[in-house]
Design a protein around this motif. Structure first.
Motif, PDB file in Angstrom:
ATOM      1  N   SER A  74       8.400   1.023   0.883  1.00 47.21           N
ATOM      2  CA  SER A  74       8.993   0.421  -0.327  1.00 47.21           C
ATOM      3  C   SER A  74      10.502   0.625  -0.354  1.00 47.21           C
ATOM      4  N   TYR A  75      10.927   1.831  -0.031  1.00 47.40           N
ATOM      5  CA  TYR A  75      12.364   2.136  -0.021  1.00 47.40           C
ATOM      6  C   TYR A  75      13.089   1.244   0.985  1.00 47.40           C
ATOM      7  N   GLY A  76      12.504   1.073   2.159  1.00 47.61           N
ATOM      8  CA  GLY A  76      13.111   0.208   3.170  1.00 47.61           C
ATOM      9  C   GLY A  76      13.221  -1.232   2.694  1.00 47.61           C
ATOM     10  N   VAL A  77      12.172  -1.739   2.047  1.00 51.42           N
ATOM     11  CA  VAL A  77      12.192  -3.109   1.537  1.00 51.42           C
ATOM     12  C   VAL A  77      13.267  -3.251   0.464  1.00 51.42           C
ATOM     13  N   GLN A  78      13.432  -2.257  -0.385  1.00 49.38           N
ATOM     14  CA  GLN A  78      14.406  -2.327  -1.482  1.00 49.38           C
ATOM     15  C   GLN A  78      15.845  -2.171  -1.011  1.00 49.38           C
ATOM     16  N   ASP A  90       5.131   6.441  14.531  1.00 52.38           N
ATOM     17  CA  ASP A  90       5.015   6.684  15.962  1.00 52.38           C
ATOM     18  C   ASP A  90       5.585   5.476  16.719  1.00 52.38           C
ATOM     19  N   ALA A  91       6.197   5.731  17.853  1.00 49.15           N
ATOM     20  CA  ALA A  91       6.792   4.652  18.650  1.00 49.15           C
ATOM     21  C   ALA A  91       5.753   3.625  19.098  1.00 49.15           C
ATOM     22  N   LYS A  92       4.480   4.016  19.170  1.00 52.65           N
ATOM     23  CA  LYS A  92       3.416   3.107  19.614  1.00 52.65           C
ATOM     24  C   LYS A  92       2.788   2.314  18.458  1.00 52.65           C
ATOM     25  N   CYS A  93       3.255   2.502  17.255  1.00 56.56           N
ATOM     26  CA  CYS A  93       2.692   1.810  16.091  1.00 56.56           C
ATOM     27  C   CYS A  93       3.283   0.400  16.008  1.00 56.56           C
ATOM     28  N   THR A  94       2.499  -0.608  16.408  1.00 51.72           N
ATOM     29  CA  THR A  94       3.001  -1.982  16.392  1.00 51.72           C
ATOM     30  C   THR A  94       3.201  -2.496  14.965  1.00 51.72           C
ATOM     31  N   GLU A  95       2.311  -2.112  14.052  1.00 52.02           N
ATOM     32  CA  GLU A  95       2.451  -2.550  12.651  1.00 52.02           C
ATOM     33  C   GLU A  95       3.709  -1.951  12.018  1.00 52.02           C
ATOM     34  N   CYS A  96       4.017  -0.717  12.382  1.00 57.60           N
ATOM     35  CA  CYS A  96       5.237  -0.070  11.876  1.00 57.60           C
ATOM     36  C   CYS A  96       6.468  -0.812  12.398  1.00 57.60           C
ATOM     37  N   ALA A  97       6.452  -1.119  13.687  1.00 58.83           N
ATOM     38  CA  ALA A  97       7.577  -1.836  14.299  1.00 58.83           C
ATOM     39  C   ALA A  97       7.751  -3.208  13.665  1.00 58.83           C
ATOM     40  N   GLU A  98       6.631  -3.890  13.379  1.00 54.39           N
ATOM     41  CA  GLU A  98       6.714  -5.201  12.721  1.00 54.39           C
ATOM     42  C   GLU A  98       7.319  -5.074  11.325  1.00 54.39           C
ATOM     43  N   ALA A  99       6.901  -4.069  10.559  1.00 53.36           N
ATOM     44  CA  ALA A  99       7.440  -3.866   9.212  1.00 53.36           C
ATOM     45  C   ALA A  99       8.939  -3.580   9.267  1.00 53.36           C
ATOM     46  N   ILE A 100       9.333  -2.711  10.171  1.00 52.21           N
ATOM     47  CA  ILE A 100      10.752  -2.389  10.331  1.00 52.21           C
ATOM     48  C   ILE A 100      11.528  -3.638  10.744  1.00 52.21           C
ATOM     49  N   GLY A 101      10.934  -4.444  11.631  1.00 43.90           N
ATOM     50  CA  GLY A 101      11.575  -5.682  12.072  1.00 43.90           C
ATOM     51  C   GLY A 101      11.794  -6.663  10.934  1.00 43.90           C
ATOM     52  N   VAL A 102      10.799  -6.835  10.062  1.00 41.71           N
ATOM     53  CA  VAL A 102      10.937  -7.743   8.915  1.00 41.71           C
ATOM     54  C   VAL A 102      12.081  -7.268   8.019  1.00 41.71           C
ATOM     55  N   ILE A 103      12.126  -5.985   7.753  1.00 48.22           N
ATOM     56  CA  ILE A 103      13.189  -5.447   6.899  1.00 48.22           C
ATOM     57  C   ILE A 103      14.557  -5.682   7.541  1.00 48.22           C
ATOM     58  N   SER A 184      -5.415  -3.641   8.839  1.00 52.47           N
ATOM     59  CA  SER A 184      -5.510  -4.297   7.553  1.00 52.47           C
ATOM     60  C   SER A 184      -5.867  -5.762   7.747  1.00 52.47           C
ATOM     61  N   VAL A 185      -6.781  -6.242   6.908  1.00 53.04           N
ATOM     62  CA  VAL A 185      -7.108  -7.662   6.920  1.00 53.04           C
ATOM     63  C   VAL A 185      -5.969  -8.440   6.266  1.00 53.04           C
ATOM     64  N   GLU A 186      -5.370  -7.824   5.249  1.00 52.27           N
ATOM     65  CA  GLU A 186      -4.252  -8.425   4.514  1.00 52.27           C
ATOM     66  C   GLU A 186      -2.941  -8.222   5.273  1.00 52.27           C
ATOM     67  N   GLN A 187      -2.010  -9.131   5.088  1.00 49.79           N
ATOM     68  CA  GLN A 187      -0.682  -8.965   5.668  1.00 49.79           C
ATOM     69  C   GLN A 187      -0.015  -7.782   4.980  1.00 49.79           C
ATOM     70  N   LEU A 188       0.442  -6.820   5.787  1.00 43.80           N
ATOM     71  CA  LEU A 188       1.061  -5.621   5.221  1.00 43.80           C
ATOM     72  C   LEU A 188       2.443  -5.901   4.672  1.00 43.80           C
ATOM     73  N   ILE A 189       3.275  -6.553   5.449  1.00 41.88           N
ATOM     74  CA  ILE A 189       4.647  -6.853   5.002  1.00 41.88           C
ATOM     75  C   ILE A 189       5.060  -8.234   5.482  1.00 41.88           C
TER      76      ILE A 189
END
Length: 189
Positions: A74-78, A90-103, A184-189
């Motif tokens: 949330s803080y990153g999005v704001q 973790d460096a291997k977390c693809t969902e984390c990398a995608e979220a960071i990329g969107v931000i 997640s079935v839902e889009q995270l970010i």
């Protein structure tokens, strides 16, 4: 001599208090009253801090860390600041990398994101693999999110979601917990 000096100090203090009381007469209409104003609401959010439990290598620690990770998201999005989110992922977390990329895509060129705040309703550790990897079932809400270009033009919207569910895998490292993946079935970010 001391008594006379002390008497003068008391008299001077009394006159000063009397003068201040006279200035504070609220019934006077000759002066203007300045009312305090509210602080601007554009104050930048402060980075979240993890709960003390988040540093424990147990089920409660995994759940508390997962809630902290969502607060960092949330803080990153704001704000566009992703350093702490990256450090908690973790460096291997693809969902984390995608979220960071969107931000980063939305902030790096001077654009911004509005909304997209996550509220964790519940976080329960459902799997424990020898205290090293745990799965945390999360139920969360996300407010609607809009992107804006540097010139103020809209650039994408993500609808809000209530009672969205995901499973977050966390990994215990020498530095503490890190998010290893998000299912997640839902889009995270």
């Amino acid at each position: 001599m001391r008594a006379a000096r002390a008497a003068r100090i008391v008299v001077a203090a009394s006159l000063g208090v009397a003068a201040l009381v006279g200035c504070a007469d609220s019934g006077s209409s000759s002066g203007s009253v300045i009312e305090p104003t509210a602080a601007p609401s554009s104050a930048k959010p402060t980075p979240p801090a993890p709960a003390p439990e988040a540093s424990q290598q147990d089920k409660a620690g995994a759940a508390a860390f997962t809630e902290y990770w969502f607060a960092l998201l949330s803080y990153g999005v704001q704000t566009g600041e992703v350093d702490k989110l990256r450090a908690a992922s973790d460096a291997k977390c693809t969902e984390c990398a995608e979220a960071i990329g969107v931000i980063q895509e939305n902030y790096n060129d001077g654009g911004s994101l509005q909304g997209g705040v996550y509220t964790v309703r519940e976080a329960n550790t459902i799997e424990d693999f020898a205290g090293q990897v745990m799965t945390v079932a999360v139920s969360f809400d996300r407010s609607p999110r809009d992107g804006t270009s540097p010139l103020g033009q809209p650039r994408g919207r993500l609808d809000g979601k209530s009672f969205a569910d995901c499973d977050v895998r966390v990994l215990w490292t020498s530095a503490g917990w890190k998010v290893r993946g998000v299912d997640s079935v839902e889009q995270l970010i």
